[in-house]
Enzyme design. Structure first.
Site, mmCIF file in Angstrom:
data_model
loop_
_atom_site.group_PDB
_atom_site.id
_atom_site.type_symbol
_atom_site.label_atom_id
_atom_site.label_comp_id
_atom_site.label_asym_id
_atom_site.label_seq_id
_atom_site.Cartn_x
_atom_site.Cartn_y
_atom_site.Cartn_z
ATOM 1 N N CYS A 123 50.907 28.071 35.813
ATOM 2 C CA CYS A 123 50.965 27.642 34.461
ATOM 3 C C CYS A 123 49.534 27.853 34.083
ATOM 4 O O CYS A 123 48.717 26.962 34.078
ATOM 5 C CB CYS A 123 51.322 26.022 34.521
ATOM 6 S SG CYS A 123 53.101 26.036 34.550
ATOM 7 N N GLU A 124 48.980 29.305 34.055
ATOM 8 C CA GLU A 124 47.568 29.562 33.750
ATOM 9 C C GLU A 124 47.752 30.622 33.144
ATOM 10 O O GLU A 124 48.244 31.727 33.061
ATOM 11 C CB GLU A 124 46.847 29.901 35.144
ATOM 12 C CG GLU A 124 46.659 28.886 36.065
ATOM 13 C CD GLU A 124 45.663 27.662 35.531
ATOM 14 O OE1 GLU A 124 44.948 28.214 34.988
ATOM 15 O OE2 GLU A 124 45.559 26.699 36.295
ATOM 16 N N GLY A 138 30.947 48.882 50.919
ATOM 17 C CA GLY A 138 31.205 48.867 49.419
ATOM 18 C C GLY A 138 31.555 50.185 48.543
ATOM 19 O O GLY A 138 31.484 50.082 47.474
ATOM 20 N N ARG A 174 42.456 39.209 42.521
ATOM 21 C CA ARG A 174 41.588 40.186 41.909
ATOM 22 C C ARG A 174 41.624 40.502 40.512
ATOM 23 O O ARG A 174 40.540 40.419 39.851
ATOM 24 C CB ARG A 174 41.507 41.438 42.825
ATOM 25 C CG ARG A 174 41.008 41.339 44.210
ATOM 26 C CD ARG A 174 40.981 42.618 45.299
ATOM 27 N NE ARG A 174 39.510 43.290 44.808
ATOM 28 C CZ ARG A 174 39.791 44.495 43.896
ATOM 29 N NH1 ARG A 174 40.800 44.842 43.337
ATOM 30 N NH2 ARG A 174 38.625 45.025 43.751
ATOM 31 N N PRO A 211 32.390 48.992 56.523
ATOM 32 C CA PRO A 211 33.405 49.139 55.627
ATOM 33 C C PRO A 211 34.300 47.730 55.638
ATOM 34 O O PRO A 211 34.940 47.337 56.898
ATOM 35 C CB PRO A 211 33.989 50.149 55.991
ATOM 36 C CG PRO A 211 33.748 50.645 57.429
ATOM 37 C CD PRO A 211 32.447 49.812 57.628
ATOM 38 N N GLY A 212 35.032 47.341 54.537
ATOM 39 C CA GLY A 212 36.039 46.344 54.536
ATOM 40 C C GLY A 212 37.049 46.629 53.624
ATOM 41 O O GLY A 212 37.888 47.418 54.206
ATOM 42 N N ARG A 213 37.042 46.521 52.320
ATOM 43 C CA ARG A 213 37.967 47.024 51.339
ATOM 44 C C ARG A 213 38.502 48.444 51.728
ATOM 45 O O ARG A 213 39.753 48.933 51.641
ATOM 46 C CB ARG A 213 37.659 46.726 49.945
ATOM 47 C CG ARG A 213 38.546 47.039 48.778
ATOM 48 C CD ARG A 213 38.113 46.743 47.558
ATOM 49 N NE ARG A 213 39.003 47.198 46.404
ATOM 50 C CZ ARG A 213 39.067 48.385 45.892
ATOM 51 N NH1 ARG A 213 37.814 48.844 45.975
ATOM 52 N NH2 ARG A 213 39.586 48.615 45.010
ATOM 53 N N TYR A 224 38.041 39.413 39.069
ATOM 54 C CA TYR A 224 37.022 40.477 38.762
ATOM 55 C C TYR A 224 37.638 41.459 37.762
ATOM 56 O O TYR A 224 36.999 42.339 37.324
ATOM 57 C CB TYR A 224 37.123 41.380 40.037
ATOM 58 C CG TYR A 224 36.790 40.791 41.232
ATOM 59 C CD1 TYR A 224 35.515 39.713 41.544
ATOM 60 C CD2 TYR A 224 37.362 40.833 42.419
ATOM 61 C CE1 TYR A 224 35.163 39.236 42.500
ATOM 62 C CE2 TYR A 224 36.859 40.382 43.606
ATOM 63 C CZ TYR A 224 35.991 39.410 43.655
ATOM 64 O OH TYR A 224 35.493 38.856 44.690
#
Length: 379
Positions: A309-310, A214, A280, A243-245, A284
């Site tokens: 179309c958002e 994180g 993301r 660790p990831g991101r 987020y």
């Protein structure tokens, strides 16, 4: 962004856009930063950040283990030969499939609630995930260590769950804590480790303290590592990290071409990538660096909007760009994590190709889907 503009233009011309591009040297450099900071801690990559098999194979060859949170991720790890102490199975609502696979592979389970003790296969290796009930400096959807989060057991429950594991014949390795992703304030880790350390009088010595991951991309890793090792020392435990991101985000860039421009109440530059390629910003409110790969003298402020179309399909707001023209190339940085991993086929959009820059040339590591690929499983 670590790759030269000429290489990015070449990739877009050869493989089309939208396109995920990765820099192998930055992936290696991120792992080296983690190892330099955390020393002898065991590293498990949080696969959900980016599960591309080529990238996983590279990390596995470098001696990195995997943290998996779904049956599909476990299947990827097994396909690559990961098992035993190199494999962690986590998640708040594990299925029978995950328990069976973990038992077959000798993985370590992260226990997320008290009743899970009775669901584990016999003689399981287990960690107890503790929720330190902190107010964490990240988006609410990324805060897994807050009091209102669905993750982990309470500080009061943790010693009881460790004892229940032992009583049931399992191998209670120790404690696990992961307070969220993209944490902005390193003091959050200090607080989390402190709350876990306070449990020492009730737990006694432990074999493992898993400090999760994180860390923000600009985090003081040596400082966080010192405090994590200090917390592990309180329990006389080996330190594990996940660790990831941090490992993959800066290695990846999303390339997208300008389709056109328009002005309503705001000025928009329209591009061929959107929420289906980078979720993301919509999910987020995440801000990704945007780099124009064209020259120009007149600069102005634009919102970067995708094709869906958002109304929420925006990749960035108020970005200063040279005057854009149809066909110009934009690079969206820090897309190596949760870009391809969260990409989808909403609107029957085909997921982009993925390519890796390694040794001066591009290598295709995932083919671009066709519409036929998207509907192939439908009856």
């Amino acid at each position: 962004m670590t790759l030269p503009a000429a290489a990015l233009h070449d990739a877009a011309a050869r493989f089309g856009t939208p396109l995920y591009v990765y820099d192998a040297s930055e992936l290696d450099a991120a792992l080296e930063r983690v190892r330099a900071a955390f020393g002898n801690a065991r590293v498990h990559y949080a696969m959900k950040a980016n599960p591309n098999l080529h990238l996983l194979r590279r990390l596995h060859a470098a001696g990195v283990g995997f943290e998996c949170v779904s049956p599909g991720e476990i299947a990827r790890a097994e396909y690559l030969g990961a098992a035993g102490e190199t494999l962690i199975i986590n998640g708040p609502a594990k299925s029978d499939t995950e328990y069976a696979a973990g038992a077959r592979l000798g993985a370590t389970f992260v226990v997320d609630r008290e009743e899970e003790v009775g669901l584990l296969p016999s003689r399981s290796r287990a960690l107890v995930r503790v929720n330190p009930a902190l107010s964490v400096s990240t988006h609410d959807h990324l805060a897994t260590g807050s009091e209102r989060s669905k993750f982990g057991v309470t500080l009061e429950q943790a010693p009881r769950v460790l004892e229940a594991l032992r009583a049931a014949g399992h191998i209670a390795l120790g404690l696990h804590v992961h307070i969220g992703s993209a944490i902005r304030d390193a003091a959050d880790f200090t607080a989390a480790f402190g709350r876990l350390s306070d449990l020492r009088s009730q737990t006694g010595p432990l074999a493992v303290l898993d400090a999760g991951g994180g860390w923000g991309l600009g985090a003081d890793l040596p400082g966080i590592a010192r405090e994590a090792h200090a917390a592990a020392a309180v329990f006389e435990a080996q330190l594990w990290v996940e660790p990831g991101r941090y490992l993959v985000a800066q290695a990846g860039t999303l390339l997208t071409r300008v389709v056109g421009t328009k002005r309503t109440g705001r000025p928009f530059v329209l591009v061929d990538a959107g929420m289906t390629e980078l979720m993301r910003p919509m999910l987020y409110g995440a801000a990704h660096p945007v780099t124009p790969l064209w020259e120009g003298t007149e600069h102005s402020c634009w919102d970067v909007a995708g094709p869906a179309c958002e109304s929420g399909d925006l990749l960035a707001r108020e970005v200063t760009l040279p005057a854009p023209s149809r066909g110009d190339l934009l690079a969206i940085g820090e897309a190596g994590a949760y870009g391809a991993a969260m990409s989808g086929t909403y609107l029957t959009r085909s997921r982009p190709a993925e390519v890796l820059w390694n040794g001066g040339d591009w290598h295709l590591i995932r083919q671009r889907e066709t519409p036929q690929d998207v509907w192939a499983a439908e009856l």
